[in-house]
Design a protein around this motif. Sequence first.
Motif, PDB file in Angstrom:
ATOM      1  N   PRO A   1     -61.911  42.849  -8.547  1.00 48.77           N
ATOM      2  CA  PRO A   1     -62.322  41.449  -8.398  1.00 48.77           C
ATOM      3  C   PRO A   1     -61.135  40.515  -8.154  1.00 48.77           C
ATOM      4  O   PRO A   1     -60.066  40.665  -8.757  1.00 48.77           O
ATOM      5  N   PHE A   2     -61.357  39.535  -7.274  1.00 48.10           N
ATOM      6  CA  PHE A   2     -60.317  38.554  -6.970  1.00 48.10           C
ATOM      7  C   PHE A   2     -60.983  37.271  -6.532  1.00 48.10           C
ATOM      8  O   PHE A   2     -62.197  37.214  -6.308  1.00 48.10           O
ATOM      9  N   SER A   3     -60.191  36.223  -6.395  1.00 46.57           N
ATOM     10  CA  SER A   3     -60.699  34.956  -5.894  1.00 46.57           C
ATOM     11  C   SER A   3     -59.746  34.424  -4.837  1.00 46.57           C
ATOM     12  O   SER A   3     -58.554  34.743  -4.829  1.00 46.57           O
ATOM     13  N   LEU A   4     -60.299  33.608  -3.928  1.00 49.05           N
ATOM     14  CA  LEU A   4     -59.525  33.008  -2.855  1.00 49.05           C
ATOM     15  C   LEU A   4     -59.660  31.496  -2.911  1.00 49.05           C
ATOM     16  O   LEU A   4     -60.763  30.969  -3.081  1.00 49.05           O
ATOM     17  N   THR A   5     -58.538  30.831  -2.744  1.00 51.43           N
ATOM     18  CA  THR A   5     -58.509  29.372  -2.709  1.00 51.43           C
ATOM     19  C   THR A   5     -57.640  28.941  -1.540  1.00 51.43           C
ATOM     20  O   THR A   5     -56.514  29.414  -1.392  1.00 51.43           O
ATOM     21  N   GLN A   6     -58.155  28.056  -0.705  1.00 49.91           N
ATOM     22  CA  GLN A   6     -57.390  27.531   0.418  1.00 49.91           C
ATOM     23  C   GLN A   6     -57.216  26.038   0.251  1.00 49.91           C
ATOM     24  O   GLN A   6     -58.182  25.307   0.002  1.00 49.91           O
ATOM     25  N   GLY A   7     -55.983  25.576   0.388  1.00 48.09           N
ATOM     26  CA  GLY A   7     -55.737  24.150   0.259  1.00 48.09           C
ATOM     27  C   GLY A   7     -54.299  23.817   0.585  1.00 48.09           C
ATOM     28  O   GLY A   7     -53.476  24.691   0.883  1.00 48.09           O
ATOM     29  N   ILE A   8     -53.995  22.530   0.520  1.00 49.76           N
ATOM     30  CA  ILE A   8     -52.650  22.053   0.827  1.00 49.76           C
ATOM     31  C   ILE A   8     -51.786  22.148  -0.419  1.00 49.76           C
ATOM     32  O   ILE A   8     -52.147  21.633  -1.490  1.00 49.76           O
TER      33      ILE A   8
ATOM     34  N   ASN B   1     -46.766  21.191   1.449  1.00 50.00           N
ATOM     35  CA  ASN B   1     -47.526  20.347   2.376  1.00 50.00           C
ATOM     36  C   ASN B   1     -48.209  21.144   3.487  1.00 50.00           C
ATOM     37  O   ASN B   1     -48.704  20.552   4.448  1.00 50.00           O
ATOM     38  N   ASN B   2     -48.238  22.464   3.373  1.00 47.43           N
ATOM     39  CA  ASN B   2     -48.970  23.313   4.311  1.00 47.43           C
ATOM     40  C   ASN B   2     -50.292  23.753   3.694  1.00 47.43           C
ATOM     41  O   ASN B   2     -50.408  23.909   2.469  1.00 47.43           O
ATOM     42  N   ARG B   3     -51.290  23.974   4.553  1.00 43.99           N
ATOM     43  CA  ARG B   3     -52.577  24.506   4.094  1.00 43.99           C
ATOM     44  C   ARG B   3     -52.461  26.022   4.032  1.00 43.99           C
ATOM     45  O   ARG B   3     -52.272  26.691   5.043  1.00 43.99           O
ATOM     46  N   LEU B   4     -52.587  26.575   2.822  1.00 43.73           N
ATOM     47  CA  LEU B   4     -52.348  27.996   2.597  1.00 43.73           C
ATOM     48  C   LEU B   4     -53.481  28.605   1.777  1.00 43.73           C
ATOM     49  O   LEU B   4     -54.234  27.902   1.089  1.00 43.73           O
ATOM     50  N   TRP B   5     -53.559  29.936   1.859  1.00 42.26           N
ATOM     51  CA  TRP B   5     -54.462  30.693   0.993  1.00 42.26           C
ATOM     52  C   TRP B   5     -53.711  31.158  -0.250  1.00 42.26           C
ATOM     53  O   TRP B   5     -52.527  31.503  -0.176  1.00 42.26           O
ATOM     54  N   PHE B   6     -54.423  31.188  -1.368  1.00 43.04           N
ATOM     55  CA  PHE B   6     -53.900  31.763  -2.612  1.00 43.04           C
ATOM     56  C   PHE B   6     -54.935  32.761  -3.128  1.00 43.04           C
ATOM     57  O   PHE B   6     -56.128  32.468  -3.149  1.00 43.04           O
ATOM     58  N   ARG B   7     -54.438  33.942  -3.484  1.00 43.22           N
ATOM     59  CA  ARG B   7     -55.335  35.006  -3.966  1.00 43.22           C
ATOM     60  C   ARG B   7     -54.962  35.353  -5.411  1.00 43.22           C
ATOM     61  O   ARG B   7     -53.801  35.636  -5.711  1.00 43.22           O
ATOM     62  N   TRP B   8     -55.966  35.335  -6.267  1.00 42.24           N
ATOM     63  CA  TRP B   8     -55.765  35.528  -7.706  1.00 42.24           C
ATOM     64  C   TRP B   8     -56.493  36.788  -8.183  1.00 42.24           C
ATOM     65  O   TRP B   8     -57.667  36.988  -7.876  1.00 42.24           O
ATOM     66  N   TYR B   9     -55.763  37.623  -8.900  1.00 41.15           N
ATOM     67  CA  TYR B   9     -56.331  38.792  -9.581  1.00 41.15           C
ATOM     68  C   TYR B   9     -56.141  38.592 -11.077  1.00 41.15           C
ATOM     69  O   TYR B   9     -55.000  38.455 -11.554  1.00 41.15           O
ATOM     70  N   GLN B  10     -57.225  38.598 -11.819  1.00 40.51           N
ATOM     71  CA  GLN B  10     -57.095  38.513 -13.270  1.00 40.51           C
ATOM     72  C   GLN B  10     -56.452  39.783 -13.822  1.00 40.51           C
ATOM     73  O   GLN B  10     -55.738  39.736 -14.823  1.00 40.51           O
TER      74      GLN B  10
END
Length: 330
Positions: A293-300, A278-287
């Motif tokens: 290369p990476f991607s960032l997603t922020q959400g609850i 239930n917290n708004r957090l960042w998630f970082r993904w490396y294939q």
Amino acid sequence: MAITDNPKLEYESGQSFNDWEHLSDMGDATVFEATFAPWSGRAGFEAEVRPWGLATGGQIRAGNGNDSVTVAALTAYMPTADGAASDGLVHVASADVAIERASTETHVITSITVDNSGALVALAGTEGASFSEQRGEPGGPAFIPVDSIEVGQVRLASGSAAPVNDTDIYQVVGNHQERYDSPVWQTGPASGEVHFAAELPRIHTGSLPKRVSVRGYTPIFAEIPRASNWVPAETSHSTNSTQIYNGTLGSVSQTLGQASFTYYGEGDATDPLVRLKNNRLWFRWYQNRHRAPFSLTQGILGIGRTYPAGDHVNISCTVSAEQATVDFEG
């Protein structure tokens, strides 16, 4: 074809503080960029964006006697200024300010400013035979020092000493006054950018816009062990149609989907990821953890726990994002 080889999924496990700094103008006086990114959005760790400018008060009225105005008490956001508090606010007491009149010409514009020390300062422009809206030109207002803000202008069309009239005072936001909340802006927390709805006036020394400051936290990332099936937050498109007499009318709508992944963890209050639900957090993904290369997603973060008999606890995790996953080359 790409293969998910040596992947890595990380989550925002902590935050690192970055104190006030001035964002860099990207060249159009509309987009400004910080030196740190991404900006945390977790409650209590959100970034604070403070464009420099008046916050409250600051009304200018005709003063007592000749060539004088009275400026009401005010507060202004000027982070890093010598007179600023830790939150970036400068508090200025009400005071009388002397106004300069033309000595060789007839017209002169005096800007009422707050300087770096938090003092009210009158800054006269170049005298002219008529008023001009061009900074630095005869009859125009002066350029404002980069570490000051403009509260208003007094425009006098006579060199003879006399009381200032209220009609000589101008405080139109965007023309004669800088407010911290105008124009409005949006933030790009993934890239550490601020996007204003309109170009900031270039009224400061060197034809520069006003300062834009930010302080906030960047995430400290930790790998999520035993994770699988990462799905980024993507925008999907759908087509709708309306039947009309001679055919159909089509329309396209967009839908932002949730990001998701599966996590095999403890599943109880000792689990570090469960504690952050239930917290708004960042998630970082490396294939591939060995490539840039990476991607960032922020959400609850939302979780759904399953406790199968004689098998690993698996936790279905969702990330409810306000913006789609952002991809970076590295």
